[in-house]
Every structure is written in structure tokens, then in C-alpha cells.
Write an enzyme that holds these catalytic residues in place. Structure first.
Site, PDB file in Angstrom:
ATOM      1  N   LYS A 141      45.249  43.491   3.179  1.00 48.39           N
ATOM      2  CA  LYS A 141      45.544  41.712   3.282  1.00 48.39           C
ATOM      3  C   LYS A 141      44.386  41.265   3.791  1.00 48.39           C
ATOM      4  CE  LYS A 141      46.079  39.138   6.764  1.00 48.39           C
ATOM      5  NZ  LYS A 141      46.140  38.816   8.079  1.00 48.39           N
ATOM      6  N   ASP A 159      50.725  38.901   4.400  1.00 44.81           N
ATOM      7  CA  ASP A 159      51.063  39.222   5.625  1.00 44.81           C
ATOM      8  C   ASP A 159      52.437  39.335   6.122  1.00 44.81           C
ATOM      9  OD1 ASP A 159      51.716  36.698   5.651  1.00 44.81           O
ATOM     10  OD2 ASP A 159      49.882  35.956   7.055  1.00 44.81           O
TER      11      ASP A 159
END
Ligand code: SF4
Length: 232
Positions: A141, A159
Site C-alpha cells: 500500500k 488500505d
């Protein structure tokens, strides 16, 4: 509405709401961005900005982190969740960035067209997601956010918020962010990838909030899985 139409409908609406969505993390050079994104894991941007507003006055580069020492860095970020672990990662990633090995692998990976915009701080940040992921504390991420913000890579960082909103809307049906990430890359057309991560994050933050989504004013309710389930 068939799936492709639904995806277009959702992202056209998000583009209307957020024509130029940006990260809300404060930073003034790429090195600071990577630190801010590392600090933001499981922490709100607001909390991170509170800390970095002070920290970034003295931290502009990996050299500054090394000068600060790990103990002082830990002290400076102690209001942040998992601060000891994050301080250690930031310290080690700064050491790696200063090492000859990192610089030479970065030199190989950077593209010619970006050369002109490099200054001494840009120099340390790789533009490849796989290179970024070699740094401690930098998962998929974080690497995608950094690569997207700095280099405009057409990727969608996922996320927990992007994971939840994607499931709420019915863009995917998954249990884990990693699965969502793989599916979103397939489902979302390239033309929306420029803004989709930040738009989804902002939509979650300001409209489709965790506890009280603003469904009454949301034009997505006609395609939203969560809204349909609530209305049954
Ligand atoms: S209808 Fe409600 S739950 Fe669905 S996307 Fe809009 S705000 Fe979120």
C-alpha cells in the site's frame, strides 16, 4: 446495471465530487512523503500531520534522520500508533537510502523523462513499486501511494478504508485488502486509476463514513450494495 457500467457510474460520480483529489498528508519533498506514508499506517492523516508539522522542520533527507538518532526520532513521534516500530523502520530505511547499493539500483530503475525534475531529495526515492517495497515499513500500500503521488503510476493503493468502501459499493466482494487490491486493479479502467485511490479515501472520510454514511445525499445509492442491503 451491468458491472462495467456500474464501475463507470461510481468513478464518474467520484470524479465529480473530487475533481483533483490529493493526499491530505503534509510534505514538501519526496523523502518527507515516504516518511509521512510510513507513519500513517493505522493512524489518521490528522495525527500524522500534527507530528510532521514539527518533525519536518528539521527532517528533509535521510541524512537528517541519521543525525537525529533513533532515540530522538522515537521521542518525536511517540504520539503515533506503533511509534517504536515505525521509528526503527524509518531509521533503517534512511540508512538503506544512503547506501551505495540502493542508489545504484535506483539509478538503474529511474526513467529518463524524470531526470529533469530530480533535485537532491528526489534522488533517494525509487519509482518502482518493487524497489520501494524493499524498504522496511514499506508494504504494497505504502509503495503504491508513494509511486502514485510522486510518479503518477496508474495503481490503486488499498488500505482498510479503500477495502471497506469498495466492498460497501459492491465493486468487489473480499475479506482482505490484498484481495481487494488485486481485484480493483482488474475492475477499474486505467482512465480512473489516476484519481481512484485518493477519491475513495476522501469519499470514505467525508461522505461514506464508517458509522454514519450520508446515504440520503449520495447519488451512488442506486448501485450501492450496502444501501440495498440496508433498505431490504
Ligand atoms: S449509498 Fe450510503 S453506503 Fe452507499 S456509497 Fe453512498 S453513502 Fe456509502
Amino acid at each position: 446495471m451491468e458491472k462495467r457500467q456500474k464501475v463507470r457510474f461510481i468513478f464518474d460520480y467520484l470524479q465529480k465530487l473530487f475533481p483533483d483529489p490529493q493526499t491530505e498528508l503534509n510534505y514538501s519533498n519526496p523523502f518527507q512523503l515516504i516518511l509521512a506514508v510510513v507513519l500513517s499506517a493505522q493512524t489518521t492523516d490528522k495525527q500524522v500531520n500534527k507530528v510532521t508539522d514539527i518533525l519536518f522542520k528539521k527532517i528533509k533527507s535521510p541524512e537528517d534522520i541519521i543525525k537525529l538518532w533513533q532515540t530522538q526520532l522515537t521521542e518525536s513521534i511517540k504520539s503515533i500508533w506503533l511509534y517504536k516500530w515505525k521509528a526503527k523502520n524509518i531509521f533503517v530505511l534512511s540508512q538503506i537510502m544512503l547506501s551505495q547499493h540502493y542508489i545504484s539500483s535506483f539509478e538503474k530503475s529511474r526513467s529518463k523523462k524524470l531526470k529533469n525534475i530530480f533535485d537532491k531529495y528526489w534522488y533517494y526515492i525509487a519509482d518502482q513499486i518493487k524497489e520501494l517495497q524493499k524498504l522496511p515499513g514499506v508494504g504494497e500500500k505504502t509503495a503504491k501511494v508513494v509511486s502514485h503521488v510522486l510518479y503518477g503510476s496508474k495503481v490503486i493503493a488499498v488500505d482498510t478504508h479503500v477495502h471497506r468502501i469498495s466492498n460497501r459499493l459492491g465493486l468487489v466482494k473480499t475479506n482482505m485488502p490484498e484481495q481487494t487490491s488485486k481485484l480493483l486493479e482488474k475492475v477499474v479502467p486505467n482512465k480512473y486509476k489516476d484519481f481512484s485511490h485518493h477519491a475513495l479515501v476522501l469519499f470514505w472520510r467525508y461522505y461514506c463514513t464508517a458509522r454514519k454514511p450520508k446515504c440520503d445525499e449520495c447519488e451512488l445509492k442506486k448501485v450501492c450494495r450496502y444501501y440495498k442491503e440496508l433498505s431490504k
